[in-house]
Design a protein around this motif. Structure first.
Motif, mmCIF file in Angstrom:
data_model
loop_
_atom_site.group_PDB
_atom_site.id
_atom_site.type_symbol
_atom_site.label_atom_id
_atom_site.label_comp_id
_atom_site.label_asym_id
_atom_site.label_seq_id
_atom_site.Cartn_x
_atom_site.Cartn_y
_atom_site.Cartn_z
ATOM 1 N N THR A 172 0.908 -1.403 0.050
ATOM 2 C CA THR A 172 -0.025 0.316 -0.009
ATOM 3 C C THR A 172 0.874 1.260 0.175
ATOM 4 N N ASP A 173 0.308 2.365 -0.306
ATOM 5 C CA ASP A 173 0.955 3.562 -0.237
ATOM 6 C C ASP A 173 0.375 4.502 0.745
ATOM 7 N N LEU A 174 -0.179 3.721 1.813
ATOM 8 C CA LEU A 174 -0.790 4.550 3.180
ATOM 9 C C LEU A 174 0.455 5.259 3.607
ATOM 10 N N PRO A 175 -0.013 6.439 4.162
ATOM 11 C CA PRO A 175 0.937 7.180 5.332
ATOM 12 C C PRO A 175 1.265 6.457 6.205
ATOM 13 N N LEU A 176 2.681 6.585 6.913
ATOM 14 C CA LEU A 176 3.048 5.765 8.186
ATOM 15 C C LEU A 176 2.082 6.021 8.994
ATOM 16 N N LYS A 177 1.392 7.197 9.434
ATOM 17 C CA LYS A 177 0.477 7.506 10.296
ATOM 18 C C LYS A 177 -0.665 6.518 10.523
ATOM 19 N N ARG A 178 -1.085 6.305 9.171
ATOM 20 C CA ARG A 178 -2.433 5.247 9.257
ATOM 21 C C ARG A 178 -1.652 3.953 9.262
ATOM 22 N N VAL A 179 -0.749 3.690 8.777
ATOM 23 C CA VAL A 179 -0.189 2.308 8.986
ATOM 24 C C VAL A 179 -0.034 2.047 10.286
ATOM 25 N N ALA A 180 0.574 2.852 11.203
ATOM 26 C CA ALA A 180 0.646 2.779 12.638
ATOM 27 C C ALA A 180 -0.392 2.578 13.253
ATOM 28 N N ALA A 181 -1.470 3.470 12.854
ATOM 29 C CA ALA A 181 -2.867 3.317 13.627
ATOM 30 C C ALA A 181 -3.574 2.007 13.456
ATOM 31 N N ALA A 182 -3.256 1.514 12.110
ATOM 32 C CA ALA A 182 -3.879 0.332 11.713
ATOM 33 C C ALA A 182 -3.421 -1.034 12.537
ATOM 34 N N LEU A 183 -2.055 -0.807 12.930
ATOM 35 C CA LEU A 183 -1.403 -1.717 13.663
ATOM 36 C C LEU A 183 -1.361 -1.581 15.315
ATOM 37 N N GLY A 184 -2.103 -0.616 15.707
ATOM 38 C CA GLY A 184 -2.250 -0.557 16.986
ATOM 39 C C GLY A 184 -1.384 0.212 17.885
ATOM 40 N N PHE A 185 -0.356 0.867 16.943
ATOM 41 C CA PHE A 185 0.444 1.953 17.812
ATOM 42 C C PHE A 185 0.148 3.200 18.132
ATOM 43 N N SER A 186 0.713 3.894 18.937
ATOM 44 C CA SER A 186 -0.059 5.280 19.582
ATOM 45 C C SER A 186 0.419 6.106 18.305
ATOM 46 N N GLY A 187 1.196 5.855 17.848
ATOM 47 C CA GLY A 187 1.843 7.249 16.785
ATOM 48 C C GLY A 187 2.855 6.738 15.803
ATOM 49 N N PRO A 188 3.369 7.493 14.791
ATOM 50 C CA PRO A 188 4.379 7.011 13.759
ATOM 51 C C PRO A 188 5.614 6.651 14.670
ATOM 52 N N SER A 189 6.090 7.583 15.661
ATOM 53 C CA SER A 189 7.316 7.421 16.362
ATOM 54 C C SER A 189 7.408 6.147 17.098
ATOM 55 N N SER A 190 6.207 5.749 17.745
ATOM 56 C CA SER A 190 6.440 4.632 18.432
ATOM 57 C C SER A 190 6.379 3.180 17.392
#
Length: 281
Positions: A240-258
């Motif tokens: 996918t070309d989803l932004p990292l922010k959306r990938v992080a959210a889909a995987l249950g991370f609190s944000g891109p940095s974590s």
């Protein structure tokens, strides 16, 4: 209300389904010797419900009673509980519900009777109860078919439980248990799964599950869940070309940095660099 009130009943030449509400004393002490195999679904057995199975050749230990139980034709059960009103759905058949290889003198098989944990058995009992309360078109044919299905699922339940006990004695999980856990984890990436939820899928206690899972896979439960999340992350970055922010959210991370920190710790590179390396120019 009288002590017993029938909520629904349906009888065929081969099957009887009886749904009733029974008022137990507080606390209760009750003994039943039905003389035929009974499958019982209890709306709520109450905290601390327990029972002892007894026949001419066997007396069980005190067993916890769950929402579903089997009473073999050759045994009686003496049960105790908190009392109060309980709705019971009971099924019996002329041919008997238990498989031919069921041994009522085997304490391990009897121990399985007091707390039957099988989603198919429960679904069938719930359908039988619903049909007894409000019969529909061709109810007699449906009830006989469901009772036959119930007998088969009970046979599978006892055989699977024996196989699990054999494998558990070696400290490992069966193949079907591992598949259930893998499917649950794969379908819940991004959600928090507890060891108790995974153990329930494998139909064992959490403590036994944690030990047996490591013995079977060489990994802890936590590591396995994290590896599944990493594999999903890599797939999302590749496909996918989803932004990292959306990938992080889909995987249950609190944000891109974590997400970036966890990904780098596991792979030695960042999500952005990984995506750049695997995607064609």
């Amino acid at each position: 209300m009288p002590r017993a009130r029938t909520d629904g009943e349906l009888c065929t030449d081969r099957t009887r389904v009886h749904v009733y509400t029974y008022r137990y004393e507080r606390p209760s002490l009750d003994t039943r010797a039905p003389g035929k195999d009974l499958m019982v679904l209890c709306g709520n057995p109450g905290r601390g419900a327990a029972g002892v199975y007894q026949s001419a050749d066997m007396r069980s230990a005190v067993l916890p009673l769950g929402r579903m139980m089997v009473i073999p034709a050759s045994a009686a059960i003496s049960a105790t509980g908190p009392g109060g009103d309980r709705q019971l759905s009971v099924c019996s058949t002329a041919a008997g519900l238990l498989p031919p290889d069921f041994d009522p003198t085997d304490s391990r098989q009897i121990a399985l009777c007091g707390d039957v944990r099988d989603v198919r058995v429960r679904a069938t009992m719930e359908r039988l109860a619903a049909e007894a309360i409000a019969p529909g078109f061709a109810a007699d044919l449906l009830v006989d078919a469901l009772a036959a299905s119930l007998s088969i699922d009970l046979a599978r339940y006892f055989r699977r439980s024996r196989a699990v006990a054999t494998i558990a004695s070696r400290g490992r999980l069966a193949a079907w248990q591992l598949r259930r856990v893998e499917d649950l984890v794969a379908g819940a990436v991004g959600q928090r799964l507890t060891v108790a939820e995974l153990a329930a899928a494998a139909e064992v206690s959490p403590s036994h599950f944690a030990r047996s899972f490591r013995a079977s896979t060489g990994r802890t439960v936590h590591r396995f869940v994290e590896e599944a999340r990493l594999a999903r992350a890599q797939a999302m970055l590749r496909e996918t070309d989803l932004p990292l922010k959306r990938v992080a959210a889909a995987l249950g991370f609190s944000g891109p940095s974590s997400f970036t920190l966890a990904f780098r710790r596991a792979t030695g590179t960042t999500p952005a660099r990984y995506r750049a390396e695997v995607l064609p120019c």
